[in-house]
Each structure stands twice: as C-alpha cells, then as structure tokens.
Design a protein around this motif. Structure first.
Motif, PDB file in Angstrom:
ATOM      1  N   VAL A  47       0.828  -1.202   0.000  1.00  0.00           N
ATOM      2  CA  VAL A  47       0.000   0.000   0.000  1.00  0.00           C
ATOM      3  C   VAL A  47       0.864   1.255   0.000  1.00  0.00           C
ATOM      4  CG1 VAL A  47      -2.015  -1.035   1.113  1.00  0.00           C
ATOM      5  CG2 VAL A  47      -0.252  -0.008   2.526  1.00  0.00           C
ATOM      6  N   ILE A  48       0.312   2.256  -0.632  1.00  0.00           N
ATOM      7  CA  ILE A  48       0.860   3.605  -0.577  1.00  0.00           C
ATOM      8  C   ILE A  48      -0.200   4.423   0.156  1.00  0.00           C
ATOM      9  CG2 ILE A  48       1.643   5.609  -1.892  1.00  0.00           C
ATOM     10  CD1 ILE A  48       3.404   3.143  -2.372  1.00  0.00           C
ATOM     11  N   VAL A  49       0.216   5.099   1.201  1.00  0.00           N
ATOM     12  CA  VAL A  49      -0.721   5.869   2.024  1.00  0.00           C
ATOM     13  C   VAL A  49      -0.262   7.315   2.128  1.00  0.00           C
ATOM     14  CG1 VAL A  49      -1.477   3.857   3.374  1.00  0.00           C
ATOM     15  CG2 VAL A  49       0.478   5.205   4.154  1.00  0.00           C
ATOM     16  N   ASP A  50      -1.157   8.158   2.605  1.00  0.00           N
ATOM     17  CA  ASP A  50      -0.819   9.569   2.740  1.00  0.00           C
ATOM     18  C   ASP A  50       0.113   9.835   3.914  1.00  0.00           C
ATOM     19  OD1 ASP A  50      -2.850   8.967   4.581  1.00  0.00           O
ATOM     20  OD2 ASP A  50      -3.716  10.977   4.488  1.00  0.00           O
ATOM     21  N   ASN A  51       0.043   9.035   4.969  1.00  0.00           N
ATOM     22  CA  ASN A  51       0.871   9.276   6.145  1.00  0.00           C
ATOM     23  C   ASN A  51       1.463   7.952   6.631  1.00  0.00           C
ATOM     24  OD1 ASN A  51       1.811   9.759   8.848  1.00  0.00           O
ATOM     25  ND2 ASN A  51       0.637  11.662   8.822  1.00  0.00           N
ATOM     26  N   VAL A  52       2.719   7.725   6.303  1.00  0.00           N
ATOM     27  CA  VAL A  52       3.384   6.456   6.610  1.00  0.00           C
ATOM     28  C   VAL A  52       3.583   6.286   8.115  1.00  0.00           C
ATOM     29  CG1 VAL A  52       5.495   5.103   6.267  1.00  0.00           C
ATOM     30  CG2 VAL A  52       4.500   6.368   4.365  1.00  0.00           C
ATOM     31  N   TYR A  53       3.941   7.345   8.810  1.00  0.00           N
ATOM     32  CA  TYR A  53       4.195   7.229  10.248  1.00  0.00           C
ATOM     33  C   TYR A  53       2.939   6.788  11.000  1.00  0.00           C
ATOM     34  CZ  TYR A  53       5.251   8.287  15.064  1.00  0.00           C
ATOM     35  OH  TYR A  53       5.404   8.190  16.424  1.00  0.00           O
ATOM     36  N   VAL A  54       1.829   7.460  10.743  1.00  0.00           N
ATOM     37  CA  VAL A  54       0.577   7.111  11.415  1.00  0.00           C
ATOM     38  C   VAL A  54       0.181   5.679  11.060  1.00  0.00           C
ATOM     39  CG1 VAL A  54      -1.909   7.602  11.518  1.00  0.00           C
ATOM     40  CG2 VAL A  54      -0.263   9.474  11.649  1.00  0.00           C
TER      41      VAL A  54
END
Length: 148
Positions: A47-54
C-alpha cells in the motif's frame, strides 16, 4: 526521490483484507494505491498511504507484520504508450524493474506508476527518470495531494 510503500503480510483467508481496510478507515488513513500478491497461506499487501508514520503505528498496534520499502512513483499522462516509454528509458539504462503497479490519482488525465527497483538502483533510476522528463513524486507530494 521516493515514496514509502508499506508491505503487509496478511493471512490468506476470508475477511483478512476487509479487516485491514477497516483499520485504515477507522484511523482516517488515506490509501492511495494497493496491490496484493498471494501465495497459498498468506499474501503481501502493498500500500501507498498519505501518512506512513501514522499507518505504521496503527499497523504495529494492531499486530500486523510489515516492512517499509522505498519505491519510485511517477505521474504519467493517462494515454496509450506512456508506460512503455518509461520502461524503455529504464531498460536502456540497465535498470531492472522488480515489480510495478499503477493507480489513478486525483489529477485528471494522470495515472501514477509505482516502480520497485533494487535499493542499489533507486537513486540512479530516480535521476534517470527525472532527466528523461518523468519526474518522480515524493512522499510529501502524496500528503499534499490527499488534502485536495
């Protein structure tokens, strides 16, 4: 320039992907791209997400096993032949594509292609693509675009 991909090991059983998607939804995580490769007992959900840390925090707390990998994300005109052109550039420069997948972004007439190349080639490939007129986007670009 790279984007961070999260590769999640997921059990190959009914409801497993739904459970994963619901965890992201419950935590307000914007999934920008998704790819699933499976074998008999488990799958690798990329997956590619908007916020990797969260996302990584949420997944860790939920007990998922995952890995964060740098990949190259390139916006292309959504028309015939564009992917072949980019692959030609990489091939002529001796860059091997381990895998790729695509997604349609929020920009009209644009598609984004995720390229996974070896860690040793990722900076070289990014520069080659940029110099050839296919500038990769960054993780920050994904976060900004998710707000629009």
């Amino acid at each position: 320039m790279t984007v961070k991909q999260i590769s999640v090991f997921i059990e190959n059983r009914p409801g497993a992907i739904s459970a994963f998607a619901n965890i992201l939804r419950e935590n307000g995580i914007d999934m920008r791209a998704l790819s699933l490769a499976d074998v008999q007992d488990y799958g690798i959900l990329r997956v590619i997400v908007d916020n990797v840390y969260v996302t990584s925090t949420v997944l860790k707390n939920a007990g998922y096993v995952f890995r964060i990998t740098p990949v190259i994300a390139v916006p292309l005109e959504d028309q015939s032949g564009c992917l072949a052109d980019v692959l030609d550039v990489l091939g002529r420069n001796d860059i091997n594509v381990e895998y790729l997948y695509a997604f349609v972004g929020r920009q009209q007439n644009r598609a984004f292609v995720i390229f996974r190349v070896s860690d040793e080639d990722i900076e070289k490939a990014s520069k080659i693509l940029n110099d050839a007129g296919y500038p990769p986007i960054s993780q920050d670009d994904l976060q900004l675009n998710s707000r629009n």
